[in-house]
Scaffold this motif. Sequence first.
Motif, PDB file in Angstrom:
ATOM      1  N   SER A  53     -26.645   5.233 -73.423  1.00  0.00           N
ATOM      2  CA  SER A  53     -25.858   6.060 -72.503  1.00  0.00           C
ATOM      3  C   SER A  53     -25.455   5.335 -71.224  1.00  0.00           C
ATOM      4  N   VAL A  54     -26.079   4.191 -70.931  1.00  0.00           N
ATOM      5  CA  VAL A  54     -25.738   3.477 -69.696  1.00  0.00           C
ATOM      6  C   VAL A  54     -25.108   2.113 -69.963  1.00  0.00           C
ATOM      7  N   VAL A  91     -34.259   3.512 -69.307  1.00  0.00           N
ATOM      8  CA  VAL A  91     -32.896   3.191 -68.880  1.00  0.00           C
ATOM      9  C   VAL A  91     -32.557   1.736 -69.196  1.00  0.00           C
ATOM     10  N   ASP A 139     -26.356  11.476 -65.020  1.00  0.00           N
ATOM     11  CA  ASP A 139     -27.234  10.400 -64.547  1.00  0.00           C
ATOM     12  C   ASP A 139     -28.183  10.892 -63.452  1.00  0.00           C
ATOM     13  N   ARG A 175     -35.942   6.989 -65.964  1.00  0.00           N
ATOM     14  CA  ARG A 175     -35.498   8.111 -65.153  1.00  0.00           C
ATOM     15  C   ARG A 175     -36.021   9.409 -65.732  1.00  0.00           C
ATOM     16  N   LEU A 220     -20.845   6.381 -62.221  1.00  0.00           N
ATOM     17  CA  LEU A 220     -21.912   7.365 -62.366  1.00  0.00           C
ATOM     18  C   LEU A 220     -21.379   8.715 -62.821  1.00  0.00           C
ATOM     19  N   TYR A 241     -35.369   8.074 -60.451  1.00  0.00           N
ATOM     20  CA  TYR A 241     -35.419   6.775 -61.121  1.00  0.00           C
ATOM     21  C   TYR A 241     -36.698   6.051 -60.707  1.00  0.00           C
ATOM     22  N   MET A 262     -25.622   0.573 -60.643  1.00  0.00           N
ATOM     23  CA  MET A 262     -25.127   1.703 -61.419  1.00  0.00           C
ATOM     24  C   MET A 262     -23.687   1.993 -61.011  1.00  0.00           C
TER      25      MET A 262
END
Length: 122
Positions: free
Chosen positions: A62-63, A47, A89, A37, A85, A93, A82
């Motif tokens: 972070s995800v 990501v 974010d 992203r 959110l 992407y 996802m």
Amino acid sequence: VQLQASGGGLVQAGGSLRLSCAASGRTFSRHTMAWFRQAPGKDREFVATITWSGGTTYYTDSVKGRFTISRDNAKNTVYLQMNSLKPEDTAVYYCAADVAGWDTRPVGYDYWGQGTLVTVSS
């Protein structure tokens, strides 16, 4: 391999989106796939990635626990689910593919989709 990403949009914080990346080419199942992203004014960042068999996945910290990468080799498609959110974010992407093993660097991927915009409002 040609890649076409879709599924982006505007969502409120806490909401969910599922991105899809459709690939053309008979060798899709041999490629490691990834999502990157890029937020405005920032570098493209890793990501998630998934190996050709789907047996191994890896996420940026972070995800983790919020995003899930998966693939359907019969449909030549990779997904990014996802959840939960956050405004941070928000980004374009991109899906990416390469025949080599997984890599967290953009230079590790030879094929890129056009990007799909995800906007998360607070």
